[in-house]
Design a protein around this motif. Structure first.
Motif, PDB file in Angstrom:
ATOM      1  N   ALA A  72     -30.382  13.166 -42.470  1.00  8.36           N
ATOM      2  CA  ALA A  72     -30.168  12.702 -43.847  1.00  8.36           C
ATOM      3  C   ALA A  72     -30.769  11.308 -43.959  1.00  8.36           C
ATOM      4  O   ALA A  72     -31.357  10.792 -43.009  1.00  8.36           O
ATOM      5  CB  ALA A  72     -28.682  12.703 -44.184  1.00  8.36           C
ATOM      6  N   ASP A  73     -30.610  10.663 -45.123  1.00 11.73           N
ATOM      7  CA  ASP A  73     -31.298   9.404 -45.375  1.00 11.73           C
ATOM      8  C   ASP A  73     -30.543   8.146 -44.973  1.00 11.73           C
ATOM      9  O   ASP A  73     -31.041   7.043 -45.160  1.00 11.73           O
ATOM     10  CB  ASP A  73     -31.676   9.307 -46.858  1.00 11.73           C
ATOM     11  CG  ASP A  73     -32.848  10.213 -47.207  1.00 11.73           C
ATOM     12  OD1 ASP A  73     -33.660  10.499 -46.307  1.00 11.73           O
ATOM     13  OD2 ASP A  73     -32.946  10.639 -48.372  1.00 11.73           O
ATOM     14  N   SER A  74     -29.329   8.282 -44.441  1.00 15.27           N
ATOM     15  CA  SER A  74     -28.591   7.102 -44.010  1.00 15.27           C
ATOM     16  C   SER A  74     -27.760   7.424 -42.780  1.00 15.27           C
ATOM     17  O   SER A  74     -27.340   8.571 -42.575  1.00 15.27           O
ATOM     18  CB  SER A  74     -27.694   6.569 -45.134  1.00 15.27           C
ATOM     19  OG  SER A  74     -26.779   7.560 -45.570  1.00 15.27           O
ATOM     20  N   LEU A  75     -27.529   6.423 -41.947  1.00 17.01           N
ATOM     21  CA  LEU A  75     -26.758   6.607 -40.731  1.00 17.01           C
ATOM     22  C   LEU A  75     -25.334   7.040 -41.068  1.00 17.01           C
ATOM     23  O   LEU A  75     -24.695   6.477 -41.954  1.00 17.01           O
ATOM     24  CB  LEU A  75     -26.723   5.306 -39.928  1.00 17.01           C
ATOM     25  CG  LEU A  75     -28.075   4.789 -39.432  1.00 17.01           C
ATOM     26  CD1 LEU A  75     -27.918   3.425 -38.777  1.00 17.01           C
ATOM     27  CD2 LEU A  75     -28.707   5.772 -38.463  1.00 17.01           C
ATOM     28  N   GLY A  76     -24.839   8.043 -40.376  1.00 14.58           N
ATOM     29  CA  GLY A  76     -23.492   8.539 -40.608  1.00 14.58           C
ATOM     30  C   GLY A  76     -23.397   9.566 -41.714  1.00 14.58           C
ATOM     31  O   GLY A  76     -22.347  10.184 -41.899  1.00 14.58           O
ATOM     32  N   ALA A  77     -24.489   9.769 -42.469  1.00  8.44           N
ATOM     33  CA  ALA A  77     -24.477  10.738 -43.573  1.00  8.44           C
ATOM     34  C   ALA A  77     -24.685  12.159 -43.030  1.00  8.44           C
ATOM     35  O   ALA A  77     -25.069  12.364 -41.887  1.00  8.44           O
ATOM     36  CB  ALA A  77     -25.560  10.400 -44.583  1.00  8.44           C
ATOM     37  N   GLU A  78     -24.411  13.148 -43.877  1.00 13.98           N
ATOM     38  CA  GLU A  78     -24.576  14.545 -43.495  1.00 13.98           C
ATOM     39  C   GLU A  78     -25.609  15.221 -44.395  1.00 13.98           C
ATOM     40  O   GLU A  78     -25.768  14.862 -45.562  1.00 13.98           O
ATOM     41  CB  GLU A  78     -23.241  15.297 -43.606  1.00 13.98           C
ATOM     42  CG  GLU A  78     -22.169  14.818 -42.651  1.00 13.98           C
ATOM     43  CD  GLU A  78     -20.903  15.637 -42.769  1.00 13.98           C
ATOM     44  OE1 GLU A  78     -20.856  16.548 -43.628  1.00 13.98           O
ATOM     45  OE2 GLU A  78     -19.947  15.370 -42.021  1.00 13.98           O
ATOM     46  N   ASP A  79     -26.312  16.207 -43.832  1.00 12.67           N
ATOM     47  CA  ASP A  79     -27.204  16.995 -44.667  1.00 12.67           C
ATOM     48  C   ASP A  79     -26.410  18.096 -45.358  1.00 12.67           C
ATOM     49  O   ASP A  79     -25.192  18.189 -45.216  1.00 12.67           O
ATOM     50  CB  ASP A  79     -28.371  17.562 -43.851  1.00 12.67           C
ATOM     51  CG  ASP A  79     -27.937  18.604 -42.823  1.00 12.67           C
ATOM     52  OD1 ASP A  79     -26.753  18.996 -42.806  1.00 12.67           O
ATOM     53  OD2 ASP A  79     -28.790  19.039 -42.027  1.00 12.67           O
ATOM     54  N   ALA A  80     -27.096  18.947 -46.125  1.00  8.55           N
ATOM     55  CA  ALA A  80     -26.410  19.980 -46.898  1.00  8.55           C
ATOM     56  C   ALA A  80     -25.658  20.962 -46.008  1.00  8.55           C
ATOM     57  O   ALA A  80     -24.665  21.567 -46.428  1.00  8.55           O
ATOM     58  CB  ALA A  80     -27.423  20.734 -47.770  1.00  8.55           C
ATOM     59  N   GLY A  81     -26.107  21.112 -44.770  1.00  9.99           N
ATOM     60  CA  GLY A  81     -25.452  22.044 -43.853  1.00  9.99           C
ATOM     61  C   GLY A  81     -24.332  21.422 -43.044  1.00  9.99           C
ATOM     62  O   GLY A  81     -23.719  22.096 -42.212  1.00  9.99           O
ATOM     63  N   GLY A  82     -24.071  20.147 -43.264  1.00  6.29           N
ATOM     64  CA  GLY A  82     -22.980  19.479 -42.570  1.00  6.29           C
ATOM     65  C   GLY A  82     -23.374  18.808 -41.269  1.00  6.29           C
ATOM     66  O   GLY A  82     -22.516  18.304 -40.542  1.00  6.29           O
ATOM     67  N   THR A  83     -24.674  18.784 -40.941  1.00  5.45           N
ATOM     68  CA  THR A  83     -25.125  18.098 -39.734  1.00  5.45           C
ATOM     69  C   THR A  83     -25.149  16.596 -39.991  1.00  5.45           C
ATOM     70  O   THR A  83     -25.754  16.132 -40.948  1.00  5.45           O
ATOM     71  CB  THR A  83     -26.534  18.564 -39.326  1.00  5.45           C
ATOM     72  OG1 THR A  83     -26.517  19.983 -39.120  1.00  5.45           O
ATOM     73  CG2 THR A  83     -26.965  17.876 -38.033  1.00  5.45           C
ATOM     74  N   LYS A  84     -24.478  15.863 -39.132  1.00  2.00           N
ATOM     75  CA  LYS A  84     -24.306  14.430 -39.348  1.00  2.00           C
ATOM     76  C   LYS A  84     -25.327  13.610 -38.576  1.00  2.00           C
ATOM     77  O   LYS A  84     -25.644  13.914 -37.424  1.00  2.00           O
ATOM     78  CB  LYS A  84     -22.894  14.015 -38.921  1.00  2.00           C
ATOM     79  CG  LYS A  84     -22.518  12.588 -39.276  1.00  2.00           C
ATOM     80  CD  LYS A  84     -21.062  12.319 -38.939  1.00  2.00           C
ATOM     81  CE  LYS A  84     -20.646  10.915 -39.350  1.00  2.00           C
ATOM     82  NZ  LYS A  84     -19.208  10.664 -39.068  1.00  2.00           N
ATOM     83  N   VAL A  85     -25.849  12.578 -39.228  1.00  2.24           N
ATOM     84  CA  VAL A  85     -26.751  11.649 -38.553  1.00  2.24           C
ATOM     85  C   VAL A  85     -25.928  10.783 -37.604  1.00  2.24           C
ATOM     86  O   VAL A  85     -24.947  10.179 -38.016  1.00  2.24           O
ATOM     87  CB  VAL A  85     -27.480  10.738 -39.564  1.00  2.24           C
ATOM     88  CG1 VAL A  85     -28.374   9.743 -38.816  1.00  2.24           C
ATOM     89  CG2 VAL A  85     -28.293  11.560 -40.538  1.00  2.24           C
ATOM     90  N   VAL A 107     -35.148  15.771 -42.415  1.00  2.00           N
ATOM     91  CA  VAL A 107     -35.388  17.154 -42.009  1.00  2.00           C
ATOM     92  C   VAL A 107     -35.388  18.109 -43.193  1.00  2.00           C
ATOM     93  O   VAL A 107     -36.266  18.973 -43.328  1.00  2.00           O
ATOM     94  CB  VAL A 107     -34.339  17.601 -40.965  1.00  2.00           C
ATOM     95  CG1 VAL A 107     -34.480  19.094 -40.673  1.00  2.00           C
ATOM     96  CG2 VAL A 107     -34.497  16.793 -39.683  1.00  2.00           C
ATOM     97  N   THR A 108     -34.409  17.979 -44.069  1.00  2.05           N
ATOM     98  CA  THR A 108     -34.310  18.874 -45.226  1.00  2.05           C
ATOM     99  C   THR A 108     -35.551  18.790 -46.099  1.00  2.05           C
ATOM    100  O   THR A 108     -36.095  19.813 -46.536  1.00  2.05           O
ATOM    101  CB  THR A 108     -33.065  18.537 -46.062  1.00  2.05           C
ATOM    102  OG1 THR A 108     -31.891  18.706 -45.257  1.00  2.05           O
ATOM    103  CG2 THR A 108     -32.962  19.453 -47.276  1.00  2.05           C
ATOM    104  N   LYS A 109     -36.025  17.584 -46.362  1.00  2.00           N
ATOM    105  CA  LYS A 109     -37.209  17.389 -47.198  1.00  2.00           C
ATOM    106  C   LYS A 109     -38.458  17.933 -46.514  1.00  2.00           C
ATOM    107  O   LYS A 109     -39.329  18.521 -47.162  1.00  2.00           O
ATOM    108  CB  LYS A 109     -37.375  15.904 -47.535  1.00  2.00           C
ATOM    109  CG  LYS A 109     -36.274  15.358 -48.447  1.00  2.00           C
ATOM    110  CD  LYS A 109     -36.423  13.865 -48.660  1.00  2.00           C
ATOM    111  CE  LYS A 109     -35.302  13.330 -49.543  1.00  2.00           C
ATOM    112  NZ  LYS A 109     -35.383  11.859 -49.701  1.00  2.00           N
ATOM    113  N   GLN A 110     -38.550  17.746 -45.202  1.00  4.11           N
ATOM    114  CA  GLN A 110     -39.724  18.249 -44.493  1.00  4.11           C
ATOM    115  C   GLN A 110     -39.728  19.771 -44.414  1.00  4.11           C
ATOM    116  O   GLN A 110     -40.795  20.388 -44.398  1.00  4.11           O
ATOM    117  CB  GLN A 110     -39.797  17.638 -43.088  1.00  4.11           C
ATOM    118  CG  GLN A 110     -40.123  16.149 -43.099  1.00  4.11           C
ATOM    119  CD  GLN A 110     -40.728  15.678 -41.796  1.00  4.11           C
ATOM    120  OE1 GLN A 110     -41.393  16.414 -41.086  1.00  4.11           O
ATOM    121  NE2 GLN A 110     -40.495  14.407 -41.481  1.00  4.11           N
TER     122      GLN A 110
END
Length: 208
Positions: A72-85, A107-110
């Protein structure tokens, strides 16, 4: 490898193309392929501005080669699937993204971009995992693609399966000589055919 080489905004495009070329040559070669985490999205490993091994933090410079995967775009954030940075540190220092990685598409954008580094790596994986690809074969010949100097062409065979691999690192289309063409495309970048390879692209051909 941008993970262990300095990348700046002025050389980012060139380094990205070189990284793709290096990935194609190594991952499509015979044998088991491996990827250092983050290489598949173009994650870099830059040093912080004006920081050296002799800074007041001691010998912790290696932390800049351990930057978190950009889910995701910030440390500690999660993507849509729940994977956390990951949000971590070591040696009393917080590990964070350098300036290039801060602006790098996550990753999601790529995944949604057919021209991204991640999409390129996925095409390489598609080629290498195809049952027609001789994973443990040998390189029978290698050279450039026709008259295109900044390129690589090689025949890989295990005695039963044979493929022709064409990787173009130049800024123009490379044309495959008639004697090197094969009937079918296993995988290739957008615009690749059994006759030509687009700029900074690749194609893998076989006769089955």
């Amino acid at each position: 490898d941008p993970h262990h080489g300095e990348v700046t905004t002025s050389n980012l495009s060139r380094v990205t193309q070189q990284a793709k070329y290096a990935a194609a040559v190594t991952l499509l070669a015979p044998g088991v392929s491996w990827i250092y985490y983050g290489d598949e999205i173009g994650l870099t490993g830059n040093l912080k501005d004006k920081e050296t091994d002799e800074d007041d933090h001691g010998n912790n410079i290696d932390r800049w080669y351990r930057q978190p995967m950009k889910w995701a775009d910030s440390l500690g954030a999660e993507d849509a699937g729940g994977t956390k940075v990951p949000d971590y540190g070591f040696g009393g220092l917080k590990v964070k993204w350098d300036k290039i990685n801060q602006s790098l598409a996550n990753v999601t954008k790529q995944k949604a971009d057919n021209n991204s580094m991640l999409s390129y790596f996925k095409l390489l994986g598609k080629a290498k995992s195809d049952p027609r690809y001789p994973t443990y074969g040998s390189v029978n010949w290698a050279g450039q693609i026709g008259s295109t100097q900044d390129s690589c062409a090689m025949e890989i065979s295990d005695g039963t399966r044979t493929v022709h691999v064409f990787i173009n690192n130049s800024g123009s289309t490379a044309y495959i000589p008639d004697q090197d063409k094969m009937a079918n495309i296993i995988a290739g970048t957008n615009g690749a055919t059994r006759d030509q390879v687009p700029a900074h692209g690749f194609v893998v051909l076989c006769n089955k």
